[in-house]
Design a protein around this motif. Structure first.
Motif, PDB file in Angstrom:
ATOM      1  N   VAL A  83       0.857  -1.181   0.000  1.00 29.76           N
ATOM      2  CA  VAL A  83       0.000   0.000   0.000  1.00 29.76           C
ATOM      3  C   VAL A  83       0.897   1.236   0.000  1.00 29.76           C
ATOM      4  N   VAL A  84       0.818   2.020  -1.077  1.00 30.89           N
ATOM      5  CA  VAL A  84       1.676   3.198  -1.179  1.00 30.89           C
ATOM      6  C   VAL A  84       0.952   4.476  -0.758  1.00 30.89           C
ATOM      7  N   ARG A  85      -0.400   4.462  -0.822  1.00 32.99           N
ATOM      8  CA  ARG A  85      -1.153   5.655  -0.414  1.00 32.99           C
ATOM      9  C   ARG A  85      -2.504   5.236   0.145  1.00 32.99           C
ATOM     10  N   ARG A  86      -2.958   6.007   1.108  1.00 27.60           N
ATOM     11  CA  ARG A  86      -4.321   5.889   1.620  1.00 27.60           C
ATOM     12  C   ARG A  86      -4.941   7.280   1.537  1.00 27.60           C
ATOM     13  N   VAL A  87      -6.028   7.395   0.780  1.00 30.18           N
ATOM     14  CA  VAL A  87      -6.612   8.703   0.493  1.00 30.18           C
ATOM     15  C   VAL A  87      -8.090   8.700   0.865  1.00 30.18           C
ATOM     16  N   VAL A  88      -8.525   9.773   1.522  1.00 27.31           N
ATOM     17  CA  VAL A  88      -9.943   9.972   1.805  1.00 27.31           C
ATOM     18  C   VAL A  88     -10.352  11.309   1.195  1.00 27.31           C
ATOM     19  N   VAL A  89     -11.321  11.271   0.284  1.00 30.26           N
ATOM     20  CA  VAL A  89     -11.795  12.482  -0.385  1.00 30.26           C
ATOM     21  C   VAL A  89     -12.913  13.089   0.451  1.00 30.26           C
ATOM     22  N   THR A  90     -12.769  14.368   0.806  1.00 32.42           N
ATOM     23  CA  THR A  90     -13.661  15.007   1.769  1.00 32.42           C
ATOM     24  C   THR A  90     -14.320  16.259   1.185  1.00 32.42           C
ATOM     25  N   ASN A  91     -15.155  16.869   1.996  1.00 31.72           N
ATOM     26  CA  ASN A  91     -15.781  18.146   1.645  1.00 31.72           C
ATOM     27  C   ASN A  91     -15.012  19.291   2.301  1.00 31.72           C
ATOM     28  N   GLY A  92     -13.774  19.498   1.824  1.00 31.91           N
ATOM     29  CA  GLY A  92     -13.002  20.649   2.285  1.00 31.91           C
ATOM     30  C   GLY A  92     -11.952  20.374   3.334  1.00 31.91           C
ATOM     31  N   VAL A  93     -11.874  19.159   3.863  1.00 29.60           N
ATOM     32  CA  VAL A  93     -10.869  18.842   4.878  1.00 29.60           C
ATOM     33  C   VAL A  93      -9.580  18.409   4.187  1.00 29.60           C
ATOM     34  N   ASP A  94      -8.474  19.101   4.501  1.00 25.21           N
ATOM     35  CA  ASP A  94      -7.175  18.826   3.883  1.00 25.21           C
ATOM     36  C   ASP A  94      -6.109  18.680   4.957  1.00 25.21           C
ATOM     37  N   GLU A  95      -5.691  17.475   5.229  1.00 23.56           N
ATOM     38  CA  GLU A  95      -4.583  17.255   6.159  1.00 23.56           C
ATOM     39  C   GLU A  95      -4.181  15.787   6.116  1.00 23.56           C
ATOM     40  N   VAL A  96      -3.073  15.479   6.759  1.00 22.60           N
ATOM     41  CA  VAL A  96      -2.611  14.097   6.859  1.00 22.60           C
ATOM     42  C   VAL A  96      -2.778  13.647   8.302  1.00 22.60           C
ATOM     43  N   VAL A  97      -3.426  12.501   8.490  1.00 25.83           N
ATOM     44  CA  VAL A  97      -3.604  11.958   9.836  1.00 25.83           C
ATOM     45  C   VAL A  97      -2.798  10.672   9.948  1.00 25.83           C
ATOM     46  N   GLU A  98      -2.388  10.352  11.160  1.00 26.00           N
ATOM     47  CA  GLU A  98      -1.549   9.175  11.366  1.00 26.00           C
ATOM     48  C   GLU A  98      -1.974   8.450  12.632  1.00 26.00           C
ATOM     49  N   LYS A  99      -1.963   7.119  12.551  1.00 27.42           N
ATOM     50  CA  LYS A  99      -2.283   6.296  13.714  1.00 27.42           C
ATOM     51  C   LYS A  99      -1.566   4.966  13.575  1.00 27.42           C
ATOM     52  N   GLY A 100      -0.792   4.617  14.594  1.00 24.24           N
ATOM     53  CA  GLY A 100      -0.082   3.348  14.567  1.00 24.24           C
ATOM     54  C   GLY A 100       0.870   3.205  13.401  1.00 24.24           C
ATOM     55  N   GLY A 101       1.450   4.319  12.980  1.00 28.42           N
ATOM     56  CA  GLY A 101       2.395   4.277  11.869  1.00 28.42           C
ATOM     57  C   GLY A 101       1.753   4.283  10.495  1.00 28.42           C
ATOM     58  N   VAL A 102       0.409   4.332  10.442  1.00 29.82           N
ATOM     59  CA  VAL A 102      -0.307   4.363   9.166  1.00 29.82           C
ATOM     60  C   VAL A 102      -0.769   5.789   8.885  1.00 29.82           C
ATOM     61  N   LYS A 103      -0.411   6.312   7.711  1.00 28.32           N
ATOM     62  CA  LYS A 103      -0.787   7.669   7.326  1.00 28.32           C
ATOM     63  C   LYS A 103      -1.937   7.650   6.327  1.00 28.32           C
ATOM     64  N   ILE A 104      -2.887   8.545   6.533  1.00 37.51           N
ATOM     65  CA  ILE A 104      -4.008   8.697   5.608  1.00 37.51           C
ATOM     66  C   ILE A 104      -4.103  10.164   5.198  1.00 37.51           C
ATOM     67  N   GLU A 105      -4.192  10.401   3.890  1.00 38.46           N
ATOM     68  CA  GLU A 105      -4.323  11.761   3.366  1.00 38.46           C
ATOM     69  C   GLU A 105      -5.802  12.121   3.246  1.00 38.46           C
ATOM     70  N   LEU A 106      -6.211  13.174   3.913  1.00 39.70           N
ATOM     71  CA  LEU A 106      -7.551  13.720   3.730  1.00 39.70           C
ATOM     72  C   LEU A 106      -7.438  14.832   2.693  1.00 39.70           C
ATOM     73  N   ILE A 107      -8.157  14.692   1.575  1.00 33.19           N
ATOM     74  CA  ILE A 107      -8.031  15.634   0.461  1.00 33.19           C
ATOM     75  C   ILE A 107      -9.414  16.147   0.067  1.00 33.19           C
ATOM     76  N   ALA A 108      -9.549  17.457  -0.056  1.00 33.70           N
ATOM     77  CA  ALA A 108     -10.813  18.048  -0.497  1.00 33.70           C
ATOM     78  C   ALA A 108     -11.118  17.606  -1.924  1.00 33.70           C
ATOM     79  N   LEU A 109     -12.403  17.425  -2.223  1.00 37.37           N
ATOM     80  CA  LEU A 109     -12.824  16.889  -3.516  1.00 37.37           C
ATOM     81  C   LEU A 109     -12.245  17.665  -4.690  1.00 37.37           C
ATOM     82  N   GLU A 110     -12.367  18.992  -4.678  1.00 37.03           N
ATOM     83  CA  GLU A 110     -11.891  19.778  -5.819  1.00 37.03           C
ATOM     84  C   GLU A 110     -10.395  19.596  -6.023  1.00 37.03           C
ATOM     85  N   LYS A 111      -9.655  19.568  -4.946  1.00 36.22           N
ATOM     86  CA  LYS A 111      -8.207  19.363  -5.033  1.00 36.22           C
ATOM     87  C   LYS A 111      -7.902  17.980  -5.605  1.00 36.22           C
ATOM     88  N   PHE A 112      -8.649  16.978  -5.187  1.00 37.39           N
ATOM     89  CA  PHE A 112      -8.459  15.614  -5.687  1.00 37.39           C
ATOM     90  C   PHE A 112      -8.732  15.537  -7.186  1.00 37.39           C
TER      91      PHE A 112
END
Length: 417
Positions: free
Chosen positions: A377-406
């Motif tokens: 797994v090279v990327r984990r992406v969540v497409v959101t309504n305006g939320v843009d940041e990277v979250v991490e838990k237990g060494g796993v990173k998930i990118e939160l990306i706003a829809l328009e940016k995605f």
């Protein structure tokens, strides 16, 4: 070769550049011109542009003809024929093209011409034949069914409705994501927004591209199947359940879904699986190839499902339909999209059209945090309504990306320009 007067006049009208007249080109779809150019420069195979009605195939051909003219190709060396024109139905196409008078030949709606596949095969097999042939068709079934004649002799480019980036070009960048989600990507509809346009287009597709080729007794049932798919976007579909609701047998439902796929109204997404059998027999999810067409069935409703469909269209544009799957593991949850990227590496994508970080996190599938099912797994992406940041838990990173940016980024994460 002697050409009948009516045929000659029709060909003259279809090729105005020979008389020095300018072409009506619309808005350039550069991505497709680049793809066509790449194939043509290899000078190896007949090229087919495949796509649903009114998706822009003919305009792309004319834009490529204009590109050739600007490069200095003589106007008399380029021939364009619209083969669904009844004035050309008796044209001796083989003889016209066999003497290689033309350097480039464009055959629009080629599948409507009698014995077209035999003719193209015969031309291709002429020793030393150098004319570049680019053909288009709105019936992928008829073209693919004749594929045996052209094995090793042809290649295909799929023409899709406008991407979000292209949509912005068509409306002079005065666009919002909601507009794209509402209108979709059929070029003429995006420009005119004529009420009823998509309903008329849908009738044409069903009558001319489905009923003409398949034993459909009641076209209303096709519309009912479409509506059911529109209502359950993103959920694995069961032909058995649909058949009970519609009052028809499940085999008919399966056939009708396949007909809708052939004309590129809908597309299936398969379960991510280790074995081919599991992949083929697991329930499929279905999405529309155009967002506006989906809305014509159920209205501008259920934004979560609509955004998920938009994310799907972006992913298949970047990675191809065969590389976009989903994962469902019962109580453990589901991942909207499992995407094979370069070298079979995996990207996990979820669509959560929510504008609060905490709400997004609460809605995430547990599978997004796990490594059990995937090797790379090279990327984990969540497409959101305006939320843009990277979250991490237990060494796993998930990118939160706003829809328009995605929607404005390519498969490598670069901004589309």
């Amino acid at each position: 070769m002697v050409i009948a007067e009516l045929q000659r006049k029709t060909i003259e009208q279809l090729n105005p550049w020979v008389m020095g007249k300018e072409l009506e080109l619309g808005i350039e779809r550069k991505n497709y011109l680049t793809k066509i150019d790449k194939v043509v420069k290899q000078r190896q195979q007949i090229l087919f542009l495949l796509g649903s009605r009114r998706v822009g195939k003919t305009m792309i051909i004319l834009q490529y003809i204009d590109l050739l003219l600007r490069r200095g190709v003589k106007a008399t060396k380029i021939l364009f024929l619209s083969l669904d024109n009844t004035n050309l139905s008796e044209l001796d196409l083989y003889t016209l093209l066999a003497d290689q008078k033309y350097q480039y030949v464009f055959l629009d709606e080629v599948h409507r011409f009698p014995k077209w596949a035999h003719i193209l095969k015969s031309l291709y097999d002429i020793p030393g034949y150098k004319t570049e042939i680019i053909a288009s068709g709105s019936s992928s079934k008829e073209i693919l069914d004749n594929g045996a004649y052209l094995t090793g002799r042809s290649t295909q480019i799929k023409v899709s409705p406008l991407t979000y980036f292209e949509y912005g070009q068509f409306v002079l960048d005065k666009t919002k994501v909601d507009d794209y989600l509402y209108y979709g990507g059929y070029p003429e509809y995006v420009l005119t927004k004529v009420p009823g346009y998509l309903n008329e287009l849908l009738r044409d597709i069903i009558e001319k591209d489905i009923v003409r080729l398949h034993p459909v007794r009641n076209s209303q049932i096709l519309l009912d199947v479409c509506q059911m798919i529109a209502k359950q976007l993103g959920h694995p579909g069961s032909p058995n359940k649909m058949s009970k609701v519609l009052g028809i047998d499940s085999k008919t439902v399966v056939n009708y879904i396949e007909y809708l796929r052939e004309v590129q109204l809908i597309a299936p997404v398969y379960q991510y699986a280790q074995t081919l059998n599991e992949r083929l027999y697991a329930p499929k999810k279905y999405y529309f190839q155009d967002l506006g067409m989906r809305n014509s069935f159920v209205g501008f409703a259920d934004m979560g499902a609509l955004v998920e469909n938009a994310v799907y269209l972006k992913l298949i544009h970047d990675y191809g339909e065969g590389n976009v799957m989903y994962l469902s593991r019962g109580r453990e949850g589901e991942i909207d999209f499992v995407v094979k990227t370069v070298q079979d590496k995996i990207m996990l994508v979820e669509a959560k059209y929510i504008d609060l970080r905490e709400s997004v996190m609460n809605k995430l599938s547990k599978l997004m945090w796990k490594n059990d099912y995937f090797d790379q797994v090279v990327r984990r992406v969540v497409v959101t309504n305006g939320v843009d940041e990277v979250v991490e838990k237990g060494g796993v990173k998930i990118e939160l990306i706003a829809l328009e940016k995605f929607l404005c980024r390519d498969g490598l994460g670069n901004v589309v320009t």
